[in-house]
Design a protein around this motif. Structure first.
Motif, PDB file in Angstrom:
ATOM      1  N   SER A 220       0.822  -1.221   0.000  1.00  0.00           N
ATOM      2  CA  SER A 220       0.000   0.000   0.000  1.00  0.00           C
ATOM      3  C   SER A 220       0.852   1.266   0.000  1.00  0.00           C
ATOM      4  O   SER A 220       0.473   2.264  -0.618  1.00  0.00           O
ATOM      5  CB  SER A 220      -0.980  -0.001   1.174  1.00  0.00           C
ATOM      6  OG  SER A 220      -0.280  -0.099   2.390  1.00  0.00           O
ATOM      7  N   ASP A 221       2.014   1.244   0.651  1.00  0.00           N
ATOM      8  CA  ASP A 221       2.891   2.427   0.663  1.00  0.00           C
ATOM      9  C   ASP A 221       3.383   2.774  -0.742  1.00  0.00           C
ATOM     10  O   ASP A 221       3.514   3.942  -1.088  1.00  0.00           O
ATOM     11  CB  ASP A 221       4.090   2.216   1.589  1.00  0.00           C
ATOM     12  CG  ASP A 221       3.714   2.255   3.060  1.00  0.00           C
ATOM     13  OD1 ASP A 221       2.560   2.603   3.385  1.00  0.00           O
ATOM     14  OD2 ASP A 221       4.579   1.912   3.893  1.00  0.00           O
TER      15      ASP A 221
ATOM     16  N   CYS B 207       1.759   2.064  -3.592  1.00  0.00           N
ATOM     17  CA  CYS B 207       0.586   2.594  -4.308  1.00  0.00           C
ATOM     18  C   CYS B 207       0.342   4.055  -3.933  1.00  0.00           C
ATOM     19  O   CYS B 207       0.103   4.899  -4.807  1.00  0.00           O
ATOM     20  CB  CYS B 207      -0.647   1.749  -4.007  1.00  0.00           C
ATOM     21  SG  CYS B 207      -0.515   0.055  -4.613  1.00  0.00           S
ATOM     22  N   GLU B 208       0.440   4.352  -2.654  1.00  0.00           N
ATOM     23  CA  GLU B 208       0.240   5.726  -2.172  1.00  0.00           C
ATOM     24  C   GLU B 208       1.331   6.653  -2.708  1.00  0.00           C
ATOM     25  O   GLU B 208       1.059   7.774  -3.138  1.00  0.00           O
ATOM     26  CB  GLU B 208       0.230   5.735  -0.644  1.00  0.00           C
ATOM     27  CG  GLU B 208      -0.169   7.052  -0.030  1.00  0.00           C
ATOM     28  CD  GLU B 208      -0.272   6.961   1.484  1.00  0.00           C
ATOM     29  OE1 GLU B 208       0.230   7.885   2.154  1.00  0.00           O
ATOM     30  OE2 GLU B 208      -0.823   5.971   1.978  1.00  0.00           O
TER      31      GLU B 208
ATOM     32  N   LYS C 223       0.682   7.403  -6.377  1.00  0.00           N
ATOM     33  CA  LYS C 223      -0.476   8.304  -6.479  1.00  0.00           C
ATOM     34  C   LYS C 223      -0.080   9.725  -6.080  1.00  0.00           C
ATOM     35  O   LYS C 223      -0.403  10.689  -6.768  1.00  0.00           O
ATOM     36  CB  LYS C 223      -1.606   7.788  -5.585  1.00  0.00           C
ATOM     37  CG  LYS C 223      -2.876   8.582  -5.684  1.00  0.00           C
ATOM     38  CD  LYS C 223      -3.955   7.978  -4.792  1.00  0.00           C
ATOM     39  CE  LYS C 223      -5.195   8.849  -4.793  1.00  0.00           C
ATOM     40  NZ  LYS C 223      -6.185   8.394  -3.838  1.00  0.00           N
ATOM     41  N   ASN C 224       0.645   9.867  -4.976  1.00  0.00           N
ATOM     42  CA  ASN C 224       1.063  11.186  -4.494  1.00  0.00           C
ATOM     43  C   ASN C 224       2.000  11.895  -5.461  1.00  0.00           C
ATOM     44  O   ASN C 224       2.110  13.119  -5.433  1.00  0.00           O
ATOM     45  CB  ASN C 224       1.723  11.084  -3.116  1.00  0.00           C
ATOM     46  CG  ASN C 224       0.739  10.740  -2.021  1.00  0.00           C
ATOM     47  OD1 ASN C 224      -0.475  10.879  -2.185  1.00  0.00           O
ATOM     48  ND2 ASN C 224       1.252  10.265  -0.892  1.00  0.00           N
TER      49      ASN C 224
ATOM     50  N   ASN D  88      -4.329  -1.795 -11.519  1.00  0.00           N
ATOM     51  CA  ASN D  88      -4.450  -0.524 -10.808  1.00  0.00           C
ATOM     52  C   ASN D  88      -4.523   0.674 -11.758  1.00  0.00           C
ATOM     53  O   ASN D  88      -4.431   1.824 -11.320  1.00  0.00           O
ATOM     54  CB  ASN D  88      -3.294  -0.358  -9.812  1.00  0.00           C
ATOM     55  CG  ASN D  88      -3.517  -1.155  -8.548  1.00  0.00           C
ATOM     56  OD1 ASN D  88      -4.213  -0.708  -7.648  1.00  0.00           O
ATOM     57  ND2 ASN D  88      -2.957  -2.362  -8.480  1.00  0.00           N
TER      58      ASN D  88
END
Length: 166
Positions: A97-98, A100-101, A104-105, A132
């Motif tokens: 998840s880190d 993916c974040e 995105k960021n 994704n």
């Protein structure tokens, strides 16, 4: 287009000077990976490490890759151009998840993948990227493969999903 170059599993255990006997990659793979890293037009370069959970069952594995061990470190000689490193415990880096974040960021919409293995983690991460919503580029000149039949199966699936092979 904002692109991230994902460098997959280029660790001491897989391609380092004292790599595990199980891993038999072309001796020039590290040089080809470094060439792509050194000439990339990517917005950001991200390094992915594959780790094993340090549990009872894994203590009996023939190849051990636990965090904070020499085997788990990025390979000596790998060109490091950014501090961005993420660790995964499954084949698909998009399970983290880190990561993916982070993508995105940073408004990343495209990922280019290099590293090992074309019949495993590289293809599984590419499939995860497709799922994704990322545009996916596989730079085959810098992807090492030991599992050719699996690679062909995954690459066929990725082509159908619109992945680009260069």
């Amino acid at each position: 287009m904002k692109k991230a170059l994902l460098v997959i599993d280029m660790q001491e255990v897989t391609v380092g000077a004292a790599h595990a006997d199980f891993f038999k990659y072309d001796n020039e793979l590290l040089n080809r990976v470094n060439s792509v890293i050194g000439s990339t037009d990517a917005t950001v370069v991200v390094y992915i490490r594959n780790l094993m959970k340090n549990n009872f069952i894994n203590k009996f594995a023939p190849v051990k890759v636990f965090d904070n061990t020499p085997e788990a470190e990025l390979a000596k000689g790998l060109l490091l151009v950014s501090p961005y490193t993420f660790s995964k415990f499954t084949g698909d880096a998009f399970s983290v998840s880190d990561l993916c974040e982070f993508l995105k960021n940073n408004s990343i919409d495209t990922v280019e993948l290099i590293g090992v293995d074309g019949g495993g983690c590289v293809s599984l991460t590419a499939l995860g990227a497709c799922e994704n919503g990322y545009k996916v580029i596989l730079n085959t000149s810098a992807i090492g493969t030991m599992f050719d039949s699996k690679k062909e199966k995954y690459f066929d699936k990725l082509k159908k999903l619109g992945a680009i092979f260069i």
